[in-house]
Design a protein around this motif. Structure first.
Motif, PDB file in Angstrom:
ATOM      1  N   CYS A 323       0.838  -1.193   0.000  1.00 11.53           N
ATOM      2  CA  CYS A 323       0.000   0.000   0.000  1.00 11.53           C
ATOM      3  C   CYS A 323       0.873   1.242   0.000  1.00 11.53           C
ATOM      4  CB  CYS A 323      -0.930   0.013   1.220  1.00 11.53           C
ATOM      5  SG  CYS A 323      -0.078   0.159   2.799  1.00 11.53           S
ATOM      6  N   GLU A 324       0.300   2.352  -0.397  1.00  3.98           N
ATOM      7  CA  GLU A 324       1.022   3.620  -0.339  1.00  3.98           C
ATOM      8  C   GLU A 324       1.048   4.114   1.109  1.00  3.98           C
ATOM      9  OE1 GLU A 324       2.755   4.523  -2.922  1.00  3.98           O
ATOM     10  OE2 GLU A 324       1.890   2.769  -3.931  1.00  3.98           O
ATOM     11  N   MET A 325       1.730   5.235   1.345  1.00  2.00           N
ATOM     12  CA  MET A 325       2.037   5.623   2.715  1.00  2.00           C
ATOM     13  C   MET A 325       0.924   6.411   3.412  1.00  2.00           C
ATOM     14  SD  MET A 325       4.831   4.159   2.477  1.00  2.00           S
ATOM     15  CE  MET A 325       5.067   3.611   0.804  1.00  2.00           C
ATOM     16  N   ASN A 326      -0.032   6.946   2.662  1.00  2.00           N
ATOM     17  CA  ASN A 326      -1.051   7.790   3.279  1.00  2.00           C
ATOM     18  C   ASN A 326      -2.104   6.947   3.992  1.00  2.00           C
ATOM     19  OD1 ASN A 326      -3.542   7.450   1.339  1.00  2.00           O
ATOM     20  ND2 ASN A 326      -1.766   7.749  -0.005  1.00  2.00           N
ATOM     21  N   ALA A 327      -2.830   7.584   4.923  1.00  2.00           N
ATOM     22  CA  ALA A 327      -3.787   6.869   5.764  1.00  2.00           C
ATOM     23  C   ALA A 327      -4.911   6.228   4.956  1.00  2.00           C
ATOM     24  CB  ALA A 327      -4.365   7.821   6.808  1.00  2.00           C
ATOM     25  N   ASP A 328      -5.411   6.918   3.929  1.00  2.00           N
ATOM     26  CA  ASP A 328      -6.502   6.364   3.119  1.00  2.00           C
ATOM     27  C   ASP A 328      -6.085   5.073   2.430  1.00  2.00           C
ATOM     28  OD1 ASP A 328      -8.199   8.408   3.840  1.00  2.00           O
ATOM     29  OD2 ASP A 328      -7.861   9.597   2.024  1.00  2.00           O
TER      30      ASP A 328
END
Length: 378
Positions: A323-328
């Motif tokens: 996954c990418e690093m942002n919360a969403d």
């Protein structure tokens, strides 16, 4: 390096320099002792003997058993560090007989190990499980004193090594940039000890999500906690670090069912992780992360950051979920795995098979021995 006619592994003395300032007693206190020594105990029957050079006091002598081919050099007389270092580099090497190989455990103190190796005319392996210069740059900036010092050390040690050993392929480019000779690098990955990792079962519902590691910016813990807001599951976080108080405050603010534990011994950590339904570590970067490998070895479905040091070995939707690093993005990944037991089971099964094949101690110990053979030229 030393020159001897027809060297063989069975005649070879391996001298392992611990990280500067580290001791066997500290390894033991941190619960790392068995894990860190496992590969050396595995290769010891193929060698004449192994000597561990520690920066600990006389208490470290207890870790060598009389009559066994594993010995310990420690600061048993409590010498001031400059005097002990002089002993390691100017006197100790004269006690080693060819063929012998000096090896670093990490880069800190690599200059001391190199000096000792050259004094003994021994082979020299510069090993690093992670690049301290990369961590120092990410943490403090490229122009920081810490980063400059780490780069300078690597630029001194790597070009002088008979072999540079790193734990993952993506580290090789940086090692070459620091001056390592082409053809004198190799990868020996971090390992798992297969019998320590039982296969976990995959539950129908997700009740517990685990994270283990240092509470530092690198691990992206704040975004991870934000991603878990409102989730009907226990969040277990194991470790220590500068961001721990902030993480605890944020978990309370978000109303998470969060349970914080300090760092625990390695075998206890394995037992704790075996209780997880999902292992989550959305790091911004890694070297070759042991905790992720260990979660995979248990057969856990792992969500990890799509970042350098993880994406290089984890295959999305096959051996893990990137996954990418942002919360969403982190929350989307968690929701996806919660929604599908089949996906969780598939990821866990594939992850365990991959880790046992690529990083199991049985295979990694063979790579370790191959590294010694390359230095000996056999």
């Amino acid at each position: 390096m030393n020159t001897i006619m027809n060297p063989s592994l069975s005649d070879t003395h391996l001298i392992l320099f611990m990280t500067y300032g580290m001791s066997l007693a500290e390894w033991d206190a941190l619960g790392m002792f068995d894990r860190e020594l496992a590969v050396y105990k595995k290769v010891l029957p193929h060698l004449k003997k192994i000597t561990i050079v520690s920066y600990g006091g006389k208490e470290d002598a207890q870790y060598a058993k009389p009559g066994e081919p594993l010995s310990v050099i420690c600061n048993r007389f409590g010498l001031p560090l400059p005097l002990y270092t002089a002993f390691l580099t100017k006197l100790l090497p004269y006690t080693w007989k060819s063929p012998c190989i000096v090896k670093t455990n990490q880069m800190r103190g690599g200059d001391i190990a190199l000096t000792a190796a050259r004094k003994a005319k021994a082979g020299f392996i510069a090993r690093c499980g992670f690049l301290h210069s990369v961590h120092a740059t990410n943490r403090n900036g490229a122009d920081s004193p810490e980063a400059r010092a780490a780069v300078a050390l690597e630029e001194m040690v790597f070009p002088s090594a008979d072999l540079c050993v790193v734990s993952s392929e993506h580290m090789l480019e940086t090692v070459l940039e620091r001056g390592a000779a082409k053809g004198k690098t190799t990868v020996v990955p971090n390992y798992i000890v297969e019998p320590w990792f039982p296969q976990v079962s995959i539950a129908e519902t997700v009740k517990k999500i685990y994270f283990a590691g240092r509470f530092e910016k690198q691990k992206n813990i704040m975004n991870m906690l934000k991603a878990l807001k409102g989730l009907d599951a226990e969040i277990h976080l194991i470790g220590e670090g500068s961001q721990l108080p902030e993480a605890q405050d944020l978990a309370r603010e978000l109303g998470l069912n969060a349970h914080f534990q300090p760092r625990i011994p390695h075998k206890q950590l394995i037992q704790e992780l075996s209780k997880a339904d999902i292992y989550l570590q959305p790091s911004r970067y890694e070297g070759h992360p042991k905790t992720i490998l260990e979660a995979m070895a248990l057969g856990l479905p792992v969500i990890a950051g799509n970042s350098v040091g993880i994406a290089n070995f984890m295959e999305h939707e096959k051996t893990g979920y990137l996954c990418e690093m942002n919360a969403d993005a982190i929350r989307d990944a968690v929701d996806t795995l919660i929604a599908s037991r089949d996906l969780r089971a598939t990821l866990g099964k594939n992850a365990r098979e991959y880790v046992f094949d690529k990083t199991g101690l049985n295979n990694v110990s063979k790579l370790e021995l191959q590294a010694y053979k390359r230095v000996l030229g056999i």
